[in-house]
Design a protein around this motif. Structure first.
Motif, PDB file in Angstrom:
ATOM      1  N   ILE A  75       0.838  -1.200   0.000  1.00 13.60           N
ATOM      2  CA  ILE A  75       0.000   0.000   0.000  1.00 13.60           C
ATOM      3  C   ILE A  75       0.878   1.257   0.000  1.00 13.60           C
ATOM      4  O   ILE A  75       0.607   2.231  -0.714  1.00 13.60           O
ATOM      5  CB  ILE A  75      -0.943   0.008   1.219  1.00 13.60           C
ATOM      6  CG1 ILE A  75      -1.906  -1.189   1.185  1.00 13.60           C
ATOM      7  CG2 ILE A  75      -1.709   1.324   1.305  1.00 13.60           C
ATOM      8  CD1 ILE A  75      -2.993  -1.113   0.149  1.00 13.60           C
ATOM      9  N   ALA A  76       1.959   1.215   0.789  1.00 17.13           N
ATOM     10  CA  ALA A  76       2.887   2.347   0.810  1.00 17.13           C
ATOM     11  C   ALA A  76       3.473   2.607  -0.566  1.00 17.13           C
ATOM     12  O   ALA A  76       3.661   3.759  -0.961  1.00 17.13           O
ATOM     13  CB  ALA A  76       4.011   2.077   1.816  1.00 17.13           C
ATOM     14  N   ALA A  77       3.758   1.543  -1.314  1.00 15.03           N
ATOM     15  CA  ALA A  77       4.368   1.677  -2.635  1.00 15.03           C
ATOM     16  C   ALA A  77       3.458   2.386  -3.626  1.00 15.03           C
ATOM     17  O   ALA A  77       3.928   2.880  -4.658  1.00 15.03           O
ATOM     18  CB  ALA A  77       4.750   0.310  -3.180  1.00 15.03           C
ATOM     19  N   MET A  78       2.156   2.452  -3.330  1.00 12.36           N
ATOM     20  CA  MET A  78       1.208   3.183  -4.175  1.00 12.36           C
ATOM     21  C   MET A  78       0.869   4.548  -3.574  1.00 12.36           C
ATOM     22  O   MET A  78      -0.014   5.245  -4.058  1.00 12.36           O
ATOM     23  CB  MET A  78      -0.084   2.372  -4.333  1.00 12.36           C
ATOM     24  CG  MET A  78       0.109   0.919  -4.745  1.00 12.36           C
ATOM     25  SD  MET A  78       0.630   0.702  -6.443  1.00 12.36           S
ATOM     26  CE  MET A  78      -0.878   1.035  -7.336  1.00 12.36           C
ATOM     27  N   ALA A  79       1.583   4.916  -2.488  1.00 10.22           N
ATOM     28  CA  ALA A  79       1.300   6.160  -1.756  1.00 10.22           C
ATOM     29  C   ALA A  79      -0.151   6.195  -1.299  1.00 10.22           C
ATOM     30  O   ALA A  79      -0.839   7.218  -1.410  1.00 10.22           O
ATOM     31  CB  ALA A  79       1.642   7.387  -2.588  1.00 10.22           C
ATOM     32  N   GLY A  80      -0.619   5.058  -0.765  1.00 15.54           N
ATOM     33  CA  GLY A  80      -1.990   4.961  -0.292  1.00 15.54           C
ATOM     34  C   GLY A  80      -2.075   4.888   1.219  1.00 15.54           C
ATOM     35  O   GLY A  80      -1.064   4.823   1.925  1.00 15.54           O
ATOM     36  N   ARG A  81      -3.314   4.879   1.711  1.00 17.41           N
ATOM     37  CA  ARG A  81      -3.590   4.741   3.143  1.00 17.41           C
ATOM     38  C   ARG A  81      -4.272   3.394   3.379  1.00 17.41           C
ATOM     39  O   ARG A  81      -5.354   3.149   2.835  1.00 17.41           O
ATOM     40  CB  ARG A  81      -4.511   5.863   3.635  1.00 17.41           C
ATOM     41  CG  ARG A  81      -3.950   7.258   3.432  1.00 17.41           C
ATOM     42  CD  ARG A  81      -4.918   8.326   3.943  1.00 17.41           C
ATOM     43  NE  ARG A  81      -4.447   9.675   3.656  1.00 17.41           N
ATOM     44  CZ  ARG A  81      -3.560  10.342   4.385  1.00 17.41           C
ATOM     45  NH1 ARG A  81      -3.065   9.766   5.473  1.00 17.41           N
ATOM     46  NH2 ARG A  81      -3.187  11.557   4.046  1.00 17.41           N
ATOM     47  N   PRO A  82      -3.686   2.510   4.198  1.00 18.73           N
ATOM     48  CA  PRO A  82      -4.326   1.226   4.475  1.00 18.73           C
ATOM     49  C   PRO A  82      -5.566   1.409   5.341  1.00 18.73           C
ATOM     50  O   PRO A  82      -5.609   2.296   6.199  1.00 18.73           O
ATOM     51  CB  PRO A  82      -3.240   0.441   5.213  1.00 18.73           C
ATOM     52  CG  PRO A  82      -2.377   1.495   5.830  1.00 18.73           C
ATOM     53  CD  PRO A  82      -2.403   2.669   4.893  1.00 18.73           C
ATOM     54  N   VAL A  83      -6.573   0.567   5.107  1.00 19.93           N
ATOM     55  CA  VAL A  83      -7.837   0.697   5.834  1.00 19.93           C
ATOM     56  C   VAL A  83      -8.190  -0.587   6.587  1.00 19.93           C
ATOM     57  O   VAL A  83      -8.501  -0.546   7.780  1.00 19.93           O
ATOM     58  CB  VAL A  83      -8.986   1.059   4.867  1.00 19.93           C
ATOM     59  CG1 VAL A  83     -10.328   1.087   5.601  1.00 19.93           C
ATOM     60  CG2 VAL A  83      -8.726   2.403   4.203  1.00 19.93           C
ATOM     61  N   ALA A  84      -8.173  -1.724   5.911  1.00 21.86           N
ATOM     62  CA  ALA A  84      -8.633  -2.971   6.532  1.00 21.86           C
ATOM     63  C   ALA A  84      -7.837  -4.146   6.003  1.00 21.86           C
ATOM     64  O   ALA A  84      -7.361  -4.140   4.858  1.00 21.86           O
ATOM     65  CB  ALA A  84     -10.119  -3.193   6.261  1.00 21.86           C
TER      66      ALA A  84
END
Length: 310
Positions: A75-84
């Motif tokens: 998720i970090a590699a896509m510059a995203g925020r993990p949710v669940a």
């Protein structure tokens, strides 16, 4: 023997397009759009006893931490925020309950730290070894997900930390660079990004292929080498640099940005990014090369991890 990535490419070319899936097979996460402006990110990784860990040498808690951590790194590699997160396990029958509780205890602190809900999954028991499969769902920011495929000739290549020697124990303790990716993404336009799981050379190769068959030059003296790589080199005869280039499971982020943006980031690193280093440049000449201090260049042959070859 076929390579893992050859099989993935075969599957990718046969996967049907879907209007709700702007990004499918071939990146750290898939991207799904349900009608809103923000894309959902989905990633999954399966870890097996004897391949990704050895239960006994590693505790169930360490396995649980790794299983969740490697997905958060995607998720970090896509510059995203993990949710669940959703966890499916095949537990050895004899110790099923104890192992399940250990996995939970390993995942829980990481889930709390990154505000990730452990939201469900599936539990089975059998006569075989432990298998853990974690799926994490996240969200892209308003700027959009960063893909592997956007590197451009002339881009600077940066990495978030030192590399190599993870088998001395760091592979069980991934530090997902979620906050670092978000901080960098807010400041500059990240053209391409990937987390280093298969090895620096191999994962950079994925970026170059996905970006249209580009090349890159790495500066030998600029590749940050972890002290664990130095320790391993003393025992196995390989150089620390070889370990940094090929070992994998570092779970640092490799990113391509415009040269001016690289200068800005290195002059004033965002919070948590003090270890950020520039290690090379993207080239329009295909192939991956290592440049020594005297300017001579040598081809790098990626030797990173391949599940079907190892």
């Amino acid at each position: 023997m076929e390579s893992e990535f050859g099989v993935i490419d075969w599957l990718r070319r046969r996967a049907a397009a879907h209007g709700a899936v702007p990004l499918g097979i071939g990146d750290d996460c898939a991207a799904i759009r349900f009608g809103g402006a923000v894309e959902a990110l989905v990633t999954t990784d399966m870890l097996m006893d004897g391949r990704h860990f050895r239960l006994g040498s590693a505790s169930a808690a360490e396995v649980g931490r790794k299983a969740l951590g490697v997905n958060l790194s995607d998720i970090a590699a896509m510059a995203g925020r993990p949710v669940a997160a959703f966890v499916a396990v095949a537990l050895p029958k004899d110790e099923a309950g104890a192992i399940a509780r250990g996995l939970w205890e390993g995942m829980r602190p990481l889930a709390e730290r990154f505000e990730v809900a452990l939201a469900g999954g599936d539990t089975n028991a059998w006569d075989g070894p432990l298998v853990v499969c974690v799926t994490v769902v996240g969200a892209a920011t308003a700027r959009g997900a960063v893909r592997r495929s956007g590197a451009r000739p002339g881009d600077a290549l940066l990495v978030t930390g030192p590399l190599g020697g993870s088998l001395l124990g760091r592979h069980l303790r991934p530090r997902p660079r979620v906050a670092e990716a978000l901080a960098i993404h807010e400041l500059v336009d990240i053209h391409a990004m990937i987390d280093i799981s298969d090895g620096l050379a191999a994962d950079l190769g994925h970026v170059l292929v996905e970006s249209g068959g580009l090349g890159a030059v790495l500066d030998e003296g600029a590749v940050p080498v972890h002290e664990d790589a130095v320790a391993m080199a003393r025992d196995d005869g390989r150089s620390p640099l070889e370990h940094a280039l090929h070992d994998g499971e570092d779970f640092e982020l490799l990113l391509a940005v415009a040269p001016g943006d690289a200068d800005r980031l290195l002059a004033a690193p965002p919070a948590g990014c003090d270890a950020l280093r520039r290690l090379g440049t993207v080239s329009d000449r295909p192939g991956l090369r290592l440049r020594s201090a005297d300017g001579a260049e040598a081809t790098i042959r990626p030797l990173g991890f391949d599940h079907l070859a190892c």
